[in-house]
Design an enzyme around this catalytic site. Structure first.
Site, PDB file in Angstrom:
ATOM      1  N   ASP A 175      -9.626   0.518   7.828  1.00 26.26           N
ATOM      2  CA  ASP A 175      -9.560   1.911   7.382  1.00 26.26           C
ATOM      3  C   ASP A 175     -10.424   2.794   8.278  1.00 26.26           C
ATOM      4  O   ASP A 175      -9.999   3.875   8.693  1.00 26.26           O
ATOM      5  CB  ASP A 175     -10.021   2.052   5.927  1.00 26.26           C
ATOM      6  CG  ASP A 175      -9.056   1.415   4.943  1.00 26.26           C
ATOM      7  OD1 ASP A 175      -7.851   1.334   5.241  1.00 26.26           O
ATOM      8  OD2 ASP A 175      -9.529   0.992   3.872  1.00 26.26           O
ATOM      9  N   GLU A 194       0.840  -1.194   0.000  1.00 26.65           N
ATOM     10  CA  GLU A 194       0.000   0.000   0.000  1.00 26.65           C
ATOM     11  C   GLU A 194       0.873   1.242   0.000  1.00 26.65           C
ATOM     12  O   GLU A 194       1.911   1.280   0.663  1.00 26.65           O
ATOM     13  CB  GLU A 194      -0.917   0.037   1.229  1.00 26.65           C
ATOM     14  CG  GLU A 194      -2.027  -0.979   1.181  1.00 26.65           C
ATOM     15  CD  GLU A 194      -3.122  -0.743   2.215  1.00 26.65           C
ATOM     16  OE1 GLU A 194      -3.082   0.259   2.956  1.00 26.65           O
ATOM     17  OE2 GLU A 194      -4.039  -1.585   2.261  1.00 26.65           O
TER      18      GLU A 194
END
Length: 146
Positions: free
Chosen positions: A99, A23
């Site tokens: 998240d 990521e």
């Protein structure tokens, strides 16, 4: 709504391709337009290093010292932090429970780009709404390329 230039949008998407299969992450700087219901306008993107060493393929972390430096430099230019971005390698451009749990900047945009087999695909944005940790939620947000 999040307004961002084609160049800045392309830059954060390329960042996801460059860090694949891990990521990427970064900060969105700009201003909030109070006169049109709080639209966030991105004027600068700041790439950050992903400091996660255990699960960099599906988690990210921005070093707090780097975040403070970016915020200070932005303020010197008259910019505020209006959001954050990261990529989801080989996963949809949709927020995950992690998240949401790790989002703490209320009123900011959280931009996610899915990177499929090394190529940026979909990019979506979500606004962190609510007033505290107990009622926070990520809401779909329109991206307008300017």
């Amino acid at each position: 709504m999040l307004k961002i230039s084609a160049q800045d949008l392309d830059s954060l998407r390329r960042h996801g391709e460059e860090t694949y299969p891990h990521e990427c992450c970064g900060v969105l700087l700009g201003r909030v337009n109070d006169d049109d219901d709080g639209t966030r306008v991105v004027t600068t993107t700041a790439r950050c290093g992903n400091t996660r060493t255990d699960s960099a393929h599906n988690r990210y972390n921005i070093d707090p010292k780097e975040l403070v430096r970016i915020q200070r430099e932005g303020r010197e230019r008259g910019e505020d932090i209006v959001g954050f971005y990261h990529s989801h390698p080989d996963h949809p451009a949709q927020w995950s429970s992690t998240d949401l749990a790790e989002a703490h900047w209320f009123g900011c945009s959280y931009v996610i780009t899915s990177v499929e087999k090394g190529k940026a695909a979909m990019t979506n944005s979500f606004e962190l709404a609510g007033s505290d940790e107990a009622d926070k939620r990520l809401l779909d947000e329109k991206i307008k390329v300017i």
